[in-house]
Enzyme design. Structure first.
Site, mmCIF file in Angstrom:
data_model
loop_
_atom_site.group_PDB
_atom_site.id
_atom_site.type_symbol
_atom_site.label_atom_id
_atom_site.label_comp_id
_atom_site.label_asym_id
_atom_site.label_seq_id
_atom_site.Cartn_x
_atom_site.Cartn_y
_atom_site.Cartn_z
ATOM 1 N N GLU A 52 0.843 -1.201 0.000
ATOM 2 C CA GLU A 52 0.000 0.000 0.000
ATOM 3 C C GLU A 52 0.880 1.254 0.000
ATOM 4 O O GLU A 52 1.940 1.286 0.618
ATOM 5 C CB GLU A 52 -0.884 -0.016 1.246
ATOM 6 C CG GLU A 52 -1.761 1.224 1.430
ATOM 7 C CD GLU A 52 -2.498 1.209 2.760
ATOM 8 O OE1 GLU A 52 -3.553 1.851 2.849
ATOM 9 O OE2 GLU A 52 -2.010 0.558 3.715
ATOM 10 N N LYS A 65 -9.676 2.819 -2.099
ATOM 11 C CA LYS A 65 -9.853 2.184 -0.799
ATOM 12 C C LYS A 65 -11.184 2.582 -0.162
ATOM 13 O O LYS A 65 -11.476 3.763 0.026
ATOM 14 C CB LYS A 65 -8.696 2.580 0.119
ATOM 15 C CG LYS A 65 -8.672 1.880 1.466
ATOM 16 C CD LYS A 65 -7.434 2.340 2.249
ATOM 17 C CE LYS A 65 -7.306 1.649 3.590
ATOM 18 N NZ LYS A 65 -6.109 2.131 4.330
ATOM 19 N N CYS A 84 -5.511 -2.884 2.694
ATOM 20 C CA CYS A 84 -5.236 -2.786 4.121
ATOM 21 C C CYS A 84 -6.475 -2.912 5.022
ATOM 22 O O CYS A 84 -6.952 -4.007 5.265
ATOM 23 C CB CYS A 84 -4.475 -1.497 4.405
ATOM 24 S SG CYS A 84 -3.515 -1.552 5.949
#
Length: 261
Positions: free
Chosen positions: A46, A111, A145
């Site tokens: 990431e 995200k 994540c």
């Protein structure tokens, strides 16, 4: 595009130069060169250009990062997936997952679950629905994540083959990383891949990797724990997915519901 039964996937677990895109891009270019012709898909952490920074002003990527990844993918003849902080045309920022293929295709995933513990939601816009990247006959669910903590978001209703998490996941909570990656594989009857970083970032946060690939039954495919800078390559098999989904038809018993995203 011709499908492949066996897919070579390489995980790059590495430290990142804090808020230094030029240095990180140069480092990854060198790592990509070493993998030329040796793999089908390369996965990187990431925010691979900067580390997990909440200060994107002046260092966030623009759409030139698309060209960088497409070029490296074409040179190496492999696809690449990772995320970067990115400045949109309206001036806002996102933590954007990018899956580039050597043919020039680009799948974009922003995200969804911004990490409120670090104030990510105050800096970066959150994304919407999951994105499925298709390459060499495989379907990949792209995640980043903190998404890992939300199993409903990864629910396998689209018959994907692999769920991928790229992360900056700290030592303090690495036990959760290990457990949840394994759970995502078992509950979705898919390969689950997590690529984390190592080293220390500019805030003093420490990372010890534990990048891993779990097969459809939740078995580790990389010796655990992996806590050093390096590259690991594993082979995924489509026939293994088909074999166990036919034998163990758990996905057919999924509860029926929709998400309000």
């Amino acid at each position: 595009m011709k499908g492949k039964n066996e897919l070579r996937v390489s995980l790059i677990q590495t430290s990142l130069e804090w808020e230094n895109p030029q240095a990180n891009l140069a480092a990854f270019s060198d790592k990509f060169k070493q993998l030329k012709g040796k793999t089908d898909l390369v996965i990187i952490p990431e925010m691979f250009t900067t580390g997990f920074s909440m200060k994107p002003q002046g260092i966030a990527s623009d759409e030139k990062i698309y060209t960088y990844l497409k070029t490296r993918a074409a040179e190496g003849n492999f696809a690449i997936y990772g995320s970067s902080m990115l400045k949109k045309s309206d001036g806002s920022f996102v933590n954007r997952g990018l899956f580039a293929t050597p043919e020039g295709d680009l799948f974009i995933y922003d995200k969804r679950h911004t990490f409120t513990l670090a104030g990510e939601q105050k800096v970066y816009d959150k994304g919407g629905k999951p994105v499925m990247a298709e390459y060499l006959g495989w379907k990949f669910n792209l995640q980043i994540c903190y998404d890992l903590r939300f199993p409903v978001y990864a629910r396998n209703t689209q018959d994907y083959d692999v769920v991928i998490y790229v992360a900056n996941w700290p030592v303090l909570r690495v036990n959760a990383w290990d457990a949840l990656l394994k759970a995502r594989a078992i509950e979705n009857m898919a390969y689950s891949i997590g690529v984390n970083r190592v080293g220390t970032d500019g805030t003093g946060m420490n990372y010890n990797g534990h990048s891993q690939v779990y097969n459809i039954l939740g078995k580790e495919m990389i010796d655990h724990p992996w806590e050093t800078d390096g590259v690991k390559t594993v082979i995924l098999k489509k026939s293994e997915i088909e074999k166990y989904r036919e034998k163990l038809r758990f996905l057919g018993d999924r509860d029926a519901f929709t998400l309000d995203l």
